[in-house]
Design a protein around this motif. Structure first.
Motif, PDB file in Angstrom:
ATOM      1  N   GLY A 166       0.815  -1.203   0.000  1.00 38.34           N
ATOM      2  CA  GLY A 166       0.000   0.000   0.000  1.00 38.34           C
ATOM      3  C   GLY A 166       0.848   1.252   0.000  1.00 38.34           C
ATOM      4  O   GLY A 166       1.765   1.390   0.798  1.00 38.34           O
ATOM      5  N   TRP A 167       0.552   2.173  -0.937  1.00 40.75           N
ATOM      6  CA  TRP A 167       1.245   3.453  -0.971  1.00 40.75           C
ATOM      7  C   TRP A 167       0.775   4.309   0.196  1.00 40.75           C
ATOM      8  O   TRP A 167      -0.383   4.221   0.583  1.00 40.75           O
ATOM      9  N   PRO A 168       1.614   5.217   0.704  1.00 42.75           N
ATOM     10  CA  PRO A 168       3.055   5.358   0.438  1.00 42.75           C
ATOM     11  C   PRO A 168       3.842   4.243   1.125  1.00 42.75           C
ATOM     12  O   PRO A 168       3.284   3.492   1.930  1.00 42.75           O
ATOM     13  N   VAL A 169       5.149   4.168   0.805  1.00 46.75           N
ATOM     14  CA  VAL A 169       6.031   3.185   1.442  1.00 46.75           C
ATOM     15  C   VAL A 169       7.297   3.888   1.915  1.00 46.75           C
ATOM     16  O   VAL A 169       7.622   4.994   1.481  1.00 46.75           O
ATOM     17  N   LEU A 170       7.999   3.205   2.796  1.00 39.01           N
ATOM     18  CA  LEU A 170       9.299   3.679   3.279  1.00 39.01           C
ATOM     19  C   LEU A 170      10.381   2.827   2.637  1.00 39.01           C
ATOM     20  O   LEU A 170      10.264   1.594   2.591  1.00 39.01           O
ATOM     21  N   VAL A 171      11.424   3.459   2.121  1.00 38.57           N
ATOM     22  CA  VAL A 171      12.569   2.764   1.542  1.00 38.57           C
ATOM     23  C   VAL A 171      13.758   2.954   2.472  1.00 38.57           C
ATOM     24  O   VAL A 171      14.005   4.068   2.950  1.00 38.57           O
ATOM     25  N   LYS A 172      14.498   1.884   2.745  1.00 40.69           N
ATOM     26  CA  LYS A 172      15.648   1.987   3.649  1.00 40.69           C
ATOM     27  C   LYS A 172      16.646   0.877   3.362  1.00 40.69           C
ATOM     28  O   LYS A 172      16.299  -0.170   2.790  1.00 40.69           O
ATOM     29  N   PRO A 173      17.917   1.053   3.748  1.00 38.74           N
ATOM     30  CA  PRO A 173      18.914  -0.011   3.577  1.00 38.74           C
ATOM     31  C   PRO A 173      18.619  -1.174   4.524  1.00 38.74           C
ATOM     32  O   PRO A 173      17.985  -1.001   5.572  1.00 38.74           O
ATOM     33  N   ARG A 174      19.115  -2.349   4.168  1.00 40.44           N
ATOM     34  CA  ARG A 174      19.019  -3.482   5.091  1.00 40.44           C
ATOM     35  C   ARG A 174      19.933  -3.271   6.286  1.00 40.44           C
ATOM     36  O   ARG A 174      19.619  -3.682   7.404  1.00 40.44           O
ATOM     37  N   ALA A 175      21.084  -2.662   6.057  1.00 40.65           N
ATOM     38  CA  ALA A 175      22.016  -2.352   7.142  1.00 40.65           C
ATOM     39  C   ALA A 175      22.344  -0.874   7.054  1.00 40.65           C
ATOM     40  O   ALA A 175      22.779  -0.391   6.013  1.00 40.65           O
ATOM     41  N   GLY A 200      20.347  -6.197  -1.614  1.00 41.20           N
ATOM     42  CA  GLY A 200      19.093  -5.489  -1.798  1.00 41.20           C
ATOM     43  C   GLY A 200      18.798  -4.513  -0.672  1.00 41.20           C
ATOM     44  O   GLY A 200      19.612  -4.282   0.220  1.00 41.20           O
ATOM     45  N   PHE A 201      17.600  -3.940  -0.732  1.00 39.96           N
ATOM     46  CA  PHE A 201      17.171  -2.986   0.289  1.00 39.96           C
ATOM     47  C   PHE A 201      15.701  -3.219   0.599  1.00 39.96           C
ATOM     48  O   PHE A 201      15.026  -4.038  -0.047  1.00 39.96           O
ATOM     49  N   LEU A 219      22.433   3.199   9.505  1.00 42.00           N
ATOM     50  CA  LEU A 219      22.280   3.912  10.769  1.00 42.00           C
ATOM     51  C   LEU A 219      21.977   5.371  10.472  1.00 42.00           C
ATOM     52  O   LEU A 219      22.141   5.851   9.351  1.00 42.00           O
ATOM     53  N   ALA A 220      21.500   6.076  11.496  1.00 45.93           N
ATOM     54  CA  ALA A 220      21.260   7.527  11.433  1.00 45.93           C
ATOM     55  C   ALA A 220      20.326   7.916  10.285  1.00 45.93           C
ATOM     56  O   ALA A 220      20.458   8.983   9.716  1.00 45.93           O
ATOM     57  N   THR A 221      19.381   7.047   9.918  1.00 48.86           N
ATOM     58  CA  THR A 221      18.386   7.262   8.853  1.00 48.86           C
ATOM     59  C   THR A 221      19.024   7.531   7.487  1.00 48.86           C
ATOM     60  O   THR A 221      18.389   8.111   6.606  1.00 48.86           O
ATOM     61  N   LEU A 222      20.275   7.104   7.274  1.00 55.11           N
ATOM     62  CA  LEU A 222      20.925   7.315   5.983  1.00 55.11           C
ATOM     63  C   LEU A 222      20.198   6.534   4.896  1.00 55.11           C
ATOM     64  O   LEU A 222      19.827   5.370   5.086  1.00 55.11           O
ATOM     65  N   ASN A 223      20.006   7.161   3.736  1.00 51.52           N
ATOM     66  CA  ASN A 223      19.341   6.550   2.586  1.00 51.52           C
ATOM     67  C   ASN A 223      17.967   5.989   2.951  1.00 51.52           C
ATOM     68  O   ASN A 223      17.550   4.951   2.427  1.00 51.52           O
ATOM     69  N   THR A 224      17.269   6.677   3.829  1.00 56.33           N
ATOM     70  CA  THR A 224      15.926   6.277   4.245  1.00 56.33           C
ATOM     71  C   THR A 224      14.964   7.403   3.872  1.00 56.33           C
ATOM     72  O   THR A 224      15.171   8.548   4.261  1.00 56.33           O
ATOM     73  N   PHE A 225      13.912   7.057   3.102  1.00 52.87           N
ATOM     74  CA  PHE A 225      12.984   8.103   2.677  1.00 52.87           C
ATOM     75  C   PHE A 225      11.632   7.499   2.318  1.00 52.87           C
ATOM     76  O   PHE A 225      11.500   6.287   2.082  1.00 52.87           O
ATOM     77  N   VAL A 226      10.625   8.364   2.323  1.00 51.67           N
ATOM     78  CA  VAL A 226       9.264   7.972   1.970  1.00 51.67           C
ATOM     79  C   VAL A 226       9.072   8.124   0.466  1.00 51.67           C
ATOM     80  O   VAL A 226       9.537   9.098  -0.137  1.00 51.67           O
ATOM     81  N   ALA A 277      34.708   1.538   6.061  1.00 51.58           N
ATOM     82  CA  ALA A 277      34.985   0.103   5.995  1.00 51.58           C
ATOM     83  C   ALA A 277      33.720  -0.740   6.048  1.00 51.58           C
ATOM     84  O   ALA A 277      33.787  -1.947   6.261  1.00 51.58           O
ATOM     85  N   GLY A 278      32.567  -0.115   5.832  1.00 52.38           N
ATOM     86  CA  GLY A 278      31.307  -0.849   5.821  1.00 52.38           C
ATOM     87  C   GLY A 278      30.482  -0.465   4.618  1.00 52.38           C
ATOM     88  O   GLY A 278      30.949   0.216   3.700  1.00 52.38           O
ATOM     89  N   HIS A 279      29.218  -0.894   4.619  1.00 45.88           N
ATOM     90  CA  HIS A 279      28.317  -0.603   3.500  1.00 45.88           C
ATOM     91  C   HIS A 279      27.392   0.574   3.799  1.00 45.88           C
ATOM     92  O   HIS A 279      26.486   0.857   3.005  1.00 45.88           O
ATOM     93  N   VAL A 280      27.600   1.261   4.920  1.00 46.34           N
ATOM     94  CA  VAL A 280      26.705   2.327   5.335  1.00 46.34           C
ATOM     95  C   VAL A 280      26.633   3.450   4.304  1.00 46.34           C
ATOM     96  O   VAL A 280      25.576   4.053   4.094  1.00 46.34           O
ATOM     97  N   LEU A 281      27.740   3.735   3.632  1.00 48.27           N
ATOM     98  CA  LEU A 281      27.794   4.850   2.687  1.00 48.27           C
ATOM     99  C   LEU A 281      27.316   4.473   1.291  1.00 48.27           C
ATOM    100  O   LEU A 281      27.160   5.341   0.436  1.00 48.27           O
ATOM    101  N   ASP A 282      27.071   3.189   1.054  1.00 46.20           N
ATOM    102  CA  ASP A 282      26.668   2.732  -0.275  1.00 46.20           C
ATOM    103  C   ASP A 282      25.312   3.314  -0.673  1.00 46.20           C
ATOM    104  O   ASP A 282      24.438   3.552   0.167  1.00 46.20           O
ATOM    105  N   SER A 283      25.125   3.502  -1.966  1.00 44.78           N
ATOM    106  CA  SER A 283      23.788   3.837  -2.463  1.00 44.78           C
ATOM    107  C   SER A 283      22.906   2.591  -2.346  1.00 44.78           C
ATOM    108  O   SER A 283      23.396   1.466  -2.181  1.00 44.78           O
ATOM    109  N   LEU A 284      21.598   2.779  -2.442  1.00 42.15           N
ATOM    110  CA  LEU A 284      20.678   1.639  -2.355  1.00 42.15           C
ATOM    111  C   LEU A 284      20.938   0.639  -3.479  1.00 42.15           C
ATOM    112  O   LEU A 284      20.871  -0.572  -3.258  1.00 42.15           O
TER     113      LEU A 284
END
Length: 411
Positions: free
Chosen positions: A133-142, A193-194, A144-151, A180-187
């Motif tokens: 159901g719209w809207p949805v939230l998109v976020k990384p699997r791993a 996946g995400f 922090l700090a709501t990085l790359n997280t949006f509606v 040294a992690g995947h936190v900075l990666d784009s989705l």
């Protein structure tokens, strides 16, 4: 004891262990600064478990392996498993750090979580959204700090986000601690996946930090954010620790305790985020096998009068700390100092702020003539003011008055 600590550059745990008389070996990303008093080994990427397996024979014999860094939780569990040492298992570590695995485990334990789907490309978001159901939230699997997280509101909004590169944008890290992690990666760079997640109409967001010894919660510290985190990214915010008798505190602490039990018993700190939907009640947002970020740990230690570094060192060595569950204040707030864009031209003197009623301590990291330090996601680097509210019902105005007294200007 000899403890191997996996660290991304914050030496809180290492220094606490050294102060307690332990021997410390540190495993940290190449390019980070060494920590005095420790033996140092380096790693290129926390998620390269094959490289960690190859490195393991070169590491010294240790009695415990510990970390308080989100990125290194799985790596620490992997090395622990190779050495047959007690502590969080690899399966539990993945449940605490992979949001898809986490939500599946929490739902299996009959705990309230948002429904989700794992996708690998923006092209798959619409299909998942039609199911959820719209809207949805998109976020990384791993993350922090709501990085790359949006509606994502609807198909037209999805197209707009794709066209503007939202799924292909890497995060800039001014701290230098996340490389040294995947936190900075784009989705789209995420190797597994995400998430596309059911949208909750969040009216309030809470947190709860647990201090746990062998699965037993010694202290629960529930609190609330001034606004849901997705609404306050990049803005001035404040966090408040609630007293145990607050109407929300018991439910928040209970959900956090049940989440920690479902994801994996351990000795250490657990940080939980709890969301309240306007019509559906409380949901567990996520849980981490680490202390809370920002000023949450400081709020906990001041509210309950315990030595935070010594407590984390005790839990890292499987020693039960003596924690008092009696709060010192009716409530306690950390007011984050906003970091204005540009060069600072004026900021109040720290001593003057600390003389204001209710202020316990001010940490002001703004200097006239210097650029304001950049934050990342929900993390601010401009400082904070520790404050005892007159009343929770008037806290918004009290914080506004305090920020006005800071008199921060920039050009």
């Amino acid at each position: 004891m000899h403890v191997l600590v996996l660290s991304t550059g914050n030496p809180l745990l290492e220094n606490a262990l050294l102060a307690s008389g332990h021997t410390v070996t540190v495993l940290q990303p190449a390019g980070t600064d060494s920590i005095p008093g420790t033996t140092r080994h380096t790693v290129e990427h926390w998620d390269d478990l094959d490289a960690l397996t190859a490195l393991e024979p070169a590491l010294p014999d240790v009695d415990a392996i510990a970390t308080i860094d989100e990125q290194a939780i799985v790596a620490a569990a992997h090395l622990r498993q190779l050495r047959a040492l007690p502590g969080l298992t690899v399966d539990a570590a993945r449940a605490y750090t992979d949001k898809a695995t986490m939500k599946t485990a929490l739902a299996a334990a009959s705990l309230p979580v948002a429904r989700h789907r794992v996708v690998h490309h923006a092209d798959e978001v619409a299909t998942a959204a039609r199911e959820l159901g719209w809207p949805v939230l998109v976020k990384p699997r791993a993350g922090l700090a709501t990085l790359n997280t949006f509606v994502v509101r609807d198909p037209d909004h999805l197209k707009e986000l794709v066209d503007t590169g939202a799924f292909d944008t890497r995060i800039t890290d001014p701290t230098g601690r996340l490389t040294a992690g995947h936190v900075l990666d784009s989705l789209h760079e995420a190797p597994h996946g995400f998430l596309v997640e059911q949208f909750l109409d969040v009216e309030a967001e809470f947190f709860c930090d647990l201090y746990v010894h062998r699965g037993t919660v010694l202290l629960a510290v529930p609190g609330r954010y001034d606004a849901p985190l997705l609404q306050s990214v990049g803005d001035a915010s404040f966090d408040t620790v609630l007293p145990p008798d607050h109407p929300d505190a018991r439910d928040i602490a209970d959900l956090a305790t049940r989440a920690a039990a479902a994801l994996g018993a351990q000795s250490g700190a657990v940080h939980c985020e709890i969301l309240r939907d306007r019509t559906k009640g409380l949901f567990i947002g996520e849980a981490g096998a680490r202390p809370g970020g920002g000023s949450i740990t400081e709020l906990a230690s001041v509210m309950y009068a315990f030595d935070l570094p010594a407590t984390l060192a005790a839990l890292a060595t499987d020693t039960r700390p003596d924690l008092d569950t009696t709060p010192r204040f009716p409530a306690l707030t950390a007011v984050m100092i906003p970091a204005p864009a540009g060069t600072v031209t004026n900021v109040a003197d720290q001593d003057a702020i600390e003389e204001l009623p209710g202020v316990l301590h001010a940490d002001i990291r703004l200097t006239v003539g210097q650029p304001a330090p950049a934050g990342i996601g929900t993390m601010t680097r401009a400082g904070r003011v520790l404050y005892v509210p007159d009343h929770l019902d008037t806290l918004d105005q009290e914080v506004a008055d305090l920020r006005a007294a800071l008199d921060i200007r920039a050009e």
